[in-house]
Scaffold this motif. Structure first.
Motif, PDB file in Angstrom:
ATOM      1  N   UNK A 103     -17.459 -16.352   5.223  1.00 24.15           N
ATOM      2  CA  UNK A 103     -16.784 -16.576   6.493  1.00 24.15           C
ATOM      3  C   UNK A 103     -15.397 -17.098   6.207  1.00 24.15           C
ATOM      4  N   UNK A 104     -14.479 -16.847   7.132  1.00 26.82           N
ATOM      5  CA  UNK A 104     -13.056 -17.001   6.834  1.00 26.82           C
ATOM      6  C   UNK A 104     -12.673 -18.396   6.366  1.00 26.82           C
ATOM      7  N   UNK A 105     -13.094 -19.434   7.088  1.00 26.12           N
ATOM      8  CA  UNK A 105     -12.640 -20.781   6.745  1.00 26.12           C
ATOM      9  C   UNK A 105     -13.195 -21.218   5.401  1.00 26.12           C
ATOM     10  N   UNK A 106     -14.481 -20.979   5.177  1.00 28.85           N
ATOM     11  CA  UNK A 106     -15.076 -21.353   3.903  1.00 28.85           C
ATOM     12  C   UNK A 106     -14.378 -20.668   2.735  1.00 28.85           C
ATOM     13  N   UNK A 107     -14.039 -19.397   2.935  1.00 29.04           N
ATOM     14  CA  UNK A 107     -13.380 -18.635   1.882  1.00 29.04           C
ATOM     15  C   UNK A 107     -12.008 -19.191   1.576  1.00 29.04           C
ATOM     16  N   UNK A 112      -4.413 -24.423  10.932  1.00 26.49           N
ATOM     17  CA  UNK A 112      -3.866 -24.690   9.607  1.00 26.49           C
ATOM     18  C   UNK A 112      -4.892 -24.409   8.510  1.00 26.49           C
ATOM     19  N   UNK A 113      -6.171 -24.748   8.755  1.00 28.84           N
ATOM     20  CA  UNK A 113      -7.229 -24.462   7.785  1.00 28.84           C
ATOM     21  C   UNK A 113      -7.299 -22.978   7.476  1.00 28.84           C
ATOM     22  N   UNK A 114      -6.967 -22.172   8.462  1.00 29.16           N
ATOM     23  CA  UNK A 114      -7.045 -20.723   8.325  1.00 29.16           C
ATOM     24  C   UNK A 114      -5.722 -20.126   7.851  1.00 29.16           C
ATOM     25  N   UNK A 143     -10.480 -11.335  12.438  1.00 29.92           N
ATOM     26  CA  UNK A 143      -9.496 -10.547  11.695  1.00 29.92           C
ATOM     27  C   UNK A 143      -9.499 -10.898  10.214  1.00 29.92           C
ATOM     28  N   UNK A 144      -9.562 -12.179   9.911  1.00 34.54           N
ATOM     29  CA  UNK A 144      -9.541 -12.583   8.505  1.00 34.54           C
ATOM     30  C   UNK A 144     -10.815 -12.152   7.786  1.00 34.54           C
TER      31      UNK A 144
END
Length: 240
Positions: A234-238, A63-65, A179-180
């Motif tokens: 990085x994907x989650x931080x972004x 969900x975070x992603x 991928x993200x």
């Protein structure tokens, strides 16, 4: 419409279907999110149960992603013997084992239409069915498939697992991060990459353009060039 053999980069076919939560239009359900579509042949199966348990435990991370989870099985209707147990009963078992309620919908595909559309169930599978059963028994295929579908509605990953082998949810989560990150930063991720590690520079960029875009490079070969990404990239931080 028949999708035939779906390849990476192909548009995922749209469909409408009943689920354990609500009726969905797939493209509407995807929206601007990523989706993991997990297709399995049978409820109350040991391997698939452990896979859904792990997905349930990682629901918050997905969900975070901005990743939605969606599962699908052909075992939805009673066979000619009248045997039937609802998806909800299995989902309840999964929730009790995992300690986290399974919130993702399970697609009701008792006629196999969506499975055929995605080339998961084919005519050969149907011919192999016991004449006393139908597609809803899940006997038509003994493999499991994991698809990662992007906001562009294209297929970015297609994994097929044999009946005996469970998938690795941590690897699926890592692949989402890959991928993200790559689609956002226009870089490549090397083997075993995890967020925070160095990424690879697109080989189409010259050294000059690569340095202008990414900064310092570590060059192992002219075609193997690493660079660092800021943590915030990085994907989650972004996303957060």
């Amino acid at each position: 419409m028949s999708a035939g053999r779906l390849q990476l980069g192909n548009k995922a076919p749209n469909f409408k279907a009943h689920t354990t939560k609500e009726e969905i239009d797939f493209y509407t359900y995807v929206g601007e999110n990523w989706v993991i579509l997990f297709c399995y042949p049978d409820d109350f199966a040991p391997v698939a149960t452990t896979e859904l348990v792990m997905l349930a435990q990682l629901q918050e991370e997905f969900s975070k992603r901005k990743v939605k989870l969606l599962t699908m099985s052909t075992k939805n209707n009673p066979n000619q013997s009248g045997d039937y147990t609802s998806h909800e009963e299995w989902a309840k078992d999964v929730g009790e084992i995992s300690g986290a309620p399974l919130t993702c919908p399970i697609i009701v595909d008792s006629d196999g239409k969506v499975s055929k559309l995605y080339n998961i169930l084919d005519e050969g599978d149907v011919h192999d069915l016991n004449k006393n059963d139908d597609v809803s028994e899940g006997a038509g295929f003994k493999r499991r498939t994991v698809l990662i579908i992007g906001p562009d509605k294209k297929i970015w990953l297609n994994l097929n697992y044999p009946y005996e082998v469970g998938f690795n949810t941590a690897e699926i989560l890592r692949t989402v991060d890959c991928l993200q990150t790559t689609t956002r930063t226009k870089t490549l991720t090397p083997a075993n990459w995890v967020p925070g590690s160095d990424v690879l520079v697109d080989p189409k960029l010259s050294d000059e353009d690569a340095k202008a875009k990414h900064g310092d490079l570590t060059v192992l070969r002219p075609y193997v060039r690493f660079t660092k990404l800021p943590v915030e990239e990085t994907s989650v931080r972004n996303i957060e």
